[in-house]
Design a protein around this motif. Structure first.
Motif, PDB file in Angstrom:
ATOM      1  N   LYS A  76       0.846  -1.197   0.000  1.00  0.00           N
ATOM      2  CA  LYS A  76       0.000   0.000   0.000  1.00  0.00           C
ATOM      3  C   LYS A  76       0.875   1.237   0.000  1.00  0.00           C
ATOM      4  CE  LYS A  76      -3.961  -2.110   1.997  1.00  0.00           C
ATOM      5  NZ  LYS A  76      -5.329  -1.773   2.172  1.00  0.00           N
ATOM      6  N   GLY A  77       0.527   2.172  -0.869  1.00  0.00           N
ATOM      7  CA  GLY A  77       1.243   3.436  -0.937  1.00  0.00           C
ATOM      8  C   GLY A  77       0.289   4.601  -0.789  1.00  0.00           C
ATOM      9  N   VAL A  78       0.721   5.608  -0.061  1.00  0.00           N
ATOM     10  CA  VAL A  78      -0.042   6.845   0.096  1.00  0.00           C
ATOM     11  C   VAL A  78       0.817   7.957  -0.488  1.00  0.00           C
ATOM     12  CG1 VAL A  78      -1.127   8.435   1.730  1.00  0.00           C
ATOM     13  CG2 VAL A  78      -1.123   5.971   2.208  1.00  0.00           C
ATOM     14  N   GLU A  79       0.208   8.829  -1.261  1.00  0.00           N
ATOM     15  CA  GLU A  79       0.956   9.925  -1.884  1.00  0.00           C
ATOM     16  C   GLU A  79       0.036  11.121  -2.107  1.00  0.00           C
ATOM     17  OE1 GLU A  79       3.475  12.428  -3.222  1.00  0.00           O
ATOM     18  OE2 GLU A  79       4.217  10.471  -2.570  1.00  0.00           O
ATOM     19  N   ALA A  80       0.546  12.306  -1.794  1.00  0.00           N
ATOM     20  CA  ALA A  80      -0.232  13.542  -1.940  1.00  0.00           C
ATOM     21  C   ALA A  80      -0.173  14.086  -3.363  1.00  0.00           C
ATOM     22  CB  ALA A  80       0.271  14.600  -0.959  1.00  0.00           C
ATOM     23  N   ASP A  81       0.873  13.746  -4.112  1.00  0.00           N
ATOM     24  CA  ASP A  81       1.020  14.267  -5.467  1.00  0.00           C
ATOM     25  C   ASP A  81       0.337  13.329  -6.458  1.00  0.00           C
ATOM     26  OD1 ASP A  81       2.318  16.147  -7.441  1.00  0.00           O
ATOM     27  OD2 ASP A  81       3.179  14.227  -8.081  1.00  0.00           O
ATOM     28  N   LYS A  82      -0.697  13.829  -7.097  1.00  0.00           N
ATOM     29  CA  LYS A  82      -1.519  12.993  -7.989  1.00  0.00           C
ATOM     30  C   LYS A  82      -0.717  12.427  -9.158  1.00  0.00           C
ATOM     31  CE  LYS A  82      -5.904  12.941 -10.419  1.00  0.00           C
ATOM     32  NZ  LYS A  82      -7.117  13.698 -10.745  1.00  0.00           N
ATOM     33  N   GLN A  83       0.153  13.238  -9.783  1.00  0.00           N
ATOM     34  CA  GLN A  83       0.939  12.744 -10.920  1.00  0.00           C
ATOM     35  C   GLN A  83       1.868  11.603 -10.508  1.00  0.00           C
ATOM     36  OE1 GLN A  83       2.697  16.416 -12.321  1.00  0.00           O
ATOM     37  NE2 GLN A  83       1.383  16.376 -14.129  1.00  0.00           N
ATOM     38  N   SER A  84       2.500  11.748  -9.369  1.00  0.00           N
ATOM     39  CA  SER A  84       3.386  10.684  -8.889  1.00  0.00           C
ATOM     40  C   SER A  84       2.599   9.415  -8.613  1.00  0.00           C
ATOM     41  CB  SER A  84       4.123  11.125  -7.620  1.00  0.00           C
ATOM     42  OG  SER A  84       5.007  12.177  -7.901  1.00  0.00           O
ATOM     43  N   PHE A  92       2.918  -0.453 -11.368  1.00  0.00           N
ATOM     44  CA  PHE A  92       2.453  -1.705 -10.763  1.00  0.00           C
ATOM     45  C   PHE A  92       1.567  -2.492 -11.705  1.00  0.00           C
ATOM     46  CE2 PHE A  92       4.477  -0.272  -7.040  1.00  0.00           C
ATOM     47  CZ  PHE A  92       4.649  -1.384  -6.242  1.00  0.00           C
ATOM     48  N   ARG A  93       0.853  -1.813 -12.572  1.00  0.00           N
ATOM     49  CA  ARG A  93       0.078  -2.536 -13.589  1.00  0.00           C
ATOM     50  C   ARG A  93       1.008  -3.263 -14.545  1.00  0.00           C
ATOM     51  NH1 ARG A  93      -3.620   1.806 -13.230  1.00  0.00           N
ATOM     52  NH2 ARG A  93      -2.623   2.929 -14.924  1.00  0.00           N
ATOM     53  N   SER A 100      -1.783  -4.657  -4.595  1.00  0.00           N
ATOM     54  CA  SER A 100      -1.263  -3.319  -4.336  1.00  0.00           C
ATOM     55  C   SER A 100      -2.420  -2.334  -4.377  1.00  0.00           C
ATOM     56  CB  SER A 100      -0.186  -2.941  -5.355  1.00  0.00           C
ATOM     57  OG  SER A 100      -0.728  -2.902  -6.658  1.00  0.00           O
ATOM     58  N   GLU A 101      -2.282  -1.301  -3.566  1.00  0.00           N
ATOM     59  CA  GLU A 101      -3.306  -0.260  -3.506  1.00  0.00           C
ATOM     60  C   GLU A 101      -2.608   1.070  -3.291  1.00  0.00           C
ATOM     61  OE1 GLU A 101      -7.122   1.215  -0.821  1.00  0.00           O
ATOM     62  OE2 GLU A 101      -6.054  -0.608  -0.255  1.00  0.00           O
ATOM     63  N   PHE A 102      -3.086   2.079  -3.999  1.00  0.00           N
ATOM     64  CA  PHE A 102      -2.515   3.412  -3.874  1.00  0.00           C
ATOM     65  C   PHE A 102      -3.605   4.395  -3.480  1.00  0.00           C
ATOM     66  CE2 PHE A 102       0.348   1.024  -6.485  1.00  0.00           C
ATOM     67  CZ  PHE A 102       1.574   1.353  -5.933  1.00  0.00           C
ATOM     68  N   ILE A 103      -3.284   5.238  -2.511  1.00  0.00           N
ATOM     69  CA  ILE A 103      -4.255   6.162  -1.939  1.00  0.00           C
ATOM     70  C   ILE A 103      -3.742   7.581  -2.133  1.00  0.00           C
ATOM     71  CG2 ILE A 103      -5.416   6.878   0.189  1.00  0.00           C
ATOM     72  CD1 ILE A 103      -4.829   3.888   1.138  1.00  0.00           C
ATOM     73  N   LEU A 104      -4.571   8.440  -2.727  1.00  0.00           N
ATOM     74  CA  LEU A 104      -4.212   9.833  -2.930  1.00  0.00           C
ATOM     75  C   LEU A 104      -4.530  10.622  -1.675  1.00  0.00           C
ATOM     76  CD1 LEU A 104      -3.272  12.109  -4.827  1.00  0.00           C
ATOM     77  CD2 LEU A 104      -5.659  12.342  -5.553  1.00  0.00           C
ATOM     78  N   GLY A 105      -3.519  11.283  -1.124  1.00  0.00           N
ATOM     79  CA  GLY A 105      -3.734  12.130   0.040  1.00  0.00           C
ATOM     80  C   GLY A 105      -2.467  12.289   0.851  1.00  0.00           C
TER      81      GLY A 105
END
Length: 146
Positions: A76-84, A92-93, A100-105
């Motif tokens: 699981k990844g959390v990231e505030a930058d939408k482009q990144s 990951f695709r 895998s899961e990615f969370i914007l924030g």
């Protein structure tokens, strides 16, 4: 070939001071971490990167994990930058990592934000919208480019 998202982010990175883990360093860290685990006996191994950027550390773990634990990995990844974050998801695709899961924030905001001016023994349960349990939390290590 340089990825278009990376080119656009170059100026933003410079302006914000964002630093991303070089792939070689991410690979070394992933191997060292996985060597410490040995053969994990748990049914799952949840790895969280609270500021994953383009997903380099999580990707290194996915690529370095021995077959005996690959099916147990939940990344699981959390990231505030939408482009990144979009770029991390694309990466990951490409390796077809299903767990895998990615969370914007912003991780600190999602995890309840800063708790300030608490009395030393005051009971406080932060209101959090982030529902992640993790066995391992990884982060970008300090390093110096030469």
């Amino acid at each position: 070939m340089v990825n278009a998202i990376k080119v656009r982010n170059r100026e933003k990175r410079k302006a914000t001071g964002a630093h991303f883990t070089p792939p070689e360093l991410a690979s070394v860290l992933a191997r060292r971490l996985l060597n410490q685990l040995g053969d994990a006996t748990k049914d799952s191994l949840r790895v969280l990167d609270p500021s994953c950027g383009e997903g380099e550390l999580l990707l290194a773990i996915a690529r370095s994990a021995p077959e005996s634990i690959q099916h147990k990995l939940i990344l699981k990844g959390v990231e505030a930058d939408k482009q990144s974050l979009i770029y991390a998801e694309q990466r990951f695709r490409q390796i077809e990592c299903k767990n895998s899961e990615f969370i914007l924030g912003d991780f600190l905001d999602l995890a309840g934000g800063y708790i300030s001016q608490l009395l030393p023994f005051e009971h406080c349960v932060p209101n959090t919208s982030l529902k992640i349990n993790a066995d391992i939390i990884i982060a970008n290590p300090p390093y110096v480019r030469t």
